[in-house]
Design a protein around this motif. Structure first.
Motif, PDB file in Angstrom:
ATOM      1  N   ASN A  62       0.856  -1.182   0.000  1.00  0.00           N
ATOM      2  CA  ASN A  62       0.000   0.000   0.000  1.00  0.00           C
ATOM      3  C   ASN A  62       0.895   1.236   0.000  1.00  0.00           C
ATOM      4  O   ASN A  62       1.539   1.558   1.000  1.00  0.00           O
ATOM      5  N   ALA A  64       0.297   4.470  -0.096  1.00  0.00           N
ATOM      6  CA  ALA A  64      -0.075   5.578   0.793  1.00  0.00           C
ATOM      7  C   ALA A  64       0.396   5.315   2.224  1.00  0.00           C
ATOM      8  O   ALA A  64       0.924   6.212   2.895  1.00  0.00           O
ATOM      9  N   VAL A  65       0.221   4.097   2.715  1.00  0.00           N
ATOM     10  CA  VAL A  65       0.655   3.754   4.071  1.00  0.00           C
ATOM     11  C   VAL A  65       2.185   3.742   4.146  1.00  0.00           C
ATOM     12  O   VAL A  65       2.778   4.150   5.147  1.00  0.00           O
ATOM     13  N   GLU A  67       4.200   5.692   2.410  1.00  0.00           N
ATOM     14  CA  GLU A  67       4.606   7.099   2.476  1.00  0.00           C
ATOM     15  C   GLU A  67       4.422   7.651   3.889  1.00  0.00           C
ATOM     16  O   GLU A  67       5.268   8.408   4.381  1.00  0.00           O
ATOM     17  N   LYS A  68       3.329   7.251   4.546  1.00  0.00           N
ATOM     18  CA  LYS A  68       3.076   7.715   5.911  1.00  0.00           C
ATOM     19  C   LYS A  68       4.176   7.217   6.850  1.00  0.00           C
ATOM     20  O   LYS A  68       4.737   7.976   7.642  1.00  0.00           O
ATOM     21  N   GLY A  69       4.494   5.927   6.761  1.00  0.00           N
ATOM     22  CA  GLY A  69       5.545   5.376   7.606  1.00  0.00           C
ATOM     23  C   GLY A  69       6.891   6.024   7.340  1.00  0.00           C
ATOM     24  O   GLY A  69       7.662   6.297   8.272  1.00  0.00           O
ATOM     25  N   LYS A  71       7.512   9.115   6.115  1.00  0.00           N
ATOM     26  CA  LYS A  71       7.532  10.488   6.620  1.00  0.00           C
ATOM     27  C   LYS A  71       7.612  10.522   8.145  1.00  0.00           C
ATOM     28  O   LYS A  71       8.357  11.322   8.725  1.00  0.00           O
ATOM     29  N   GLU A  72       6.853   9.648   8.800  1.00  0.00           N
ATOM     30  CA  GLU A  72       6.869   9.625  10.264  1.00  0.00           C
ATOM     31  C   GLU A  72       8.227   9.165  10.790  1.00  0.00           C
ATOM     32  O   GLU A  72       8.713   9.651  11.813  1.00  0.00           O
ATOM     33  N   SER A  73       8.847   8.254  10.079  1.00  0.00           N
ATOM     34  CA  SER A  73      10.166   7.782  10.484  1.00  0.00           C
ATOM     35  C   SER A  73      11.189   8.908  10.411  1.00  0.00           C
ATOM     36  O   SER A  73      12.041   9.057  11.289  1.00  0.00           O
ATOM     37  N   LYS A  75      10.565  12.026  10.767  1.00  0.00           N
ATOM     38  CA  LYS A  75      10.263  12.982  11.840  1.00  0.00           C
ATOM     39  C   LYS A  75      10.486  12.384  13.224  1.00  0.00           C
ATOM     40  O   LYS A  75      10.400  13.080  14.232  1.00  0.00           O
ATOM     41  N   LEU A  78       6.308   8.366  15.291  1.00  0.00           N
ATOM     42  CA  LEU A  78       5.509   7.289  14.731  1.00  0.00           C
ATOM     43  C   LEU A  78       4.129   7.219  15.376  1.00  0.00           C
ATOM     44  O   LEU A  78       4.001   7.296  16.595  1.00  0.00           O
ATOM     45  N   ALA A  79       3.105   7.077  14.512  1.00  0.00           N
ATOM     46  CA  ALA A  79       1.743   6.937  15.031  1.00  0.00           C
ATOM     47  C   ALA A  79       1.560   5.567  15.697  1.00  0.00           C
ATOM     48  O   ALA A  79       0.827   5.430  16.675  1.00  0.00           O
TER      49      ALA A  79
END
Length: 240
Positions: A62, A64-65, A67-69, A71-73, A75, A78-79
């Motif tokens: 996936n 989109a997921v 990309e989220k991981g 970007k959060e990494s 920064k 992590l959510a």
């Protein structure tokens, strides 16, 4: 006013209206450029990662997921935290899944290659001039020589060209500009049998079933497992 005059007046009015109306300038997006080494290496790493991830079968990845991981990494925020053990289990499951998919894909390719070879040889055997031997080797005389025939213990000098069923040339002494010398019994079974049918000066076309060629192992990057092969072979000399 007739129709023609009305059309001309309408067109003229429209042209005047367009001239009097200020045209809005649409800002064009700036063309993407790689200005620094950091830009270039980042882009190259993105392409490399994308190419690898693109190979993953649908339903597993996936974007989109991901990309989220990513970007959060970056920064460090992590959510959802995944400990080392949990990550290891996920990647092991991914590895197992990919292996199963690759196995199925490989088996499908093998079945298709074998079926293609069988169908080709069945049709080819019906063509005028094609001879099928007891082993299943098929050959066609392109030019008949009148010299001696080699035996299993002889060495021969030949020119040849090898093709796949789709016409792809995977090997050619003609292109290299140099004949090949080898022992009659040191090559694939289809060649060993076929060469002993030829007289010096002959040129034959061999249609070699997979079991007389490279069988389940294939050869190089072009010859798939269980591939049926076509060779044009010219016997130049028999060396004792």
């Amino acid at each position: 006013m007739n129709i023609k005059s009305f059309v001309l007046v309408s067109v003229a009015a429209l042209a005047l209206a367009n001239c009097s109306t200020p045209q809005k300038t649409v800002a064009q997006p700036e063309k993407f450029q790689l200005r620094t080494f950091q830009d270039s290496i980042s882009y190259a790493m993105g392409i490399s990662s994308g190419e690898n991830l693109r190979e993953m079968p649908g339903g597993i990845f996936n974007l989109a997921v991901f990309e989220k991981g990513l970007k959060e990494s970056f920064k460090d925020s992590l959510a959802i935290e995944l400990d080392e053990a949990a990550s290891r289990k996920l990647f092991q499951k991914l590895n197992d899944t990919m292996q199963k998919i690759e196995k199925i894909k490989r088996e499908e390719q093998i079945a298709a290659t074998r079926a293609e070879g069988t169908a080709f040889l069945e049709e080819n055997a019906k063509k005028p001039g094609v001879v099928t031997t007891e082993s299943g080797l098929q050959y066609e005389v392109l030019r008949e020589g009148n010299g001696e025939k080699p035996g299993p213990g002889d060495r021969v000098k030949v020119n040849y060209e090898g093709k796949l069923l789709d016409g792809t040339v995977f090997d050619s002494s003609y292109k290299r500009g140099e004949p090949l010398v080898f022992g009659v019994s040191q090559v694939i079974n289809g060649w060993t049998e076929g060469l002993q049918l030829m007289s010096i000066g002959s040129k034959y076309r061999f249609y070699i079933p997979q079991d007389l060629a490279y069988g389940e192992r294939g050869a190089g990057k072009d010859i798939k497992p269980y591939a049926t092969l076509i060779f044009d072979v010219e016997l130049l000399e028999v060396l004792k």
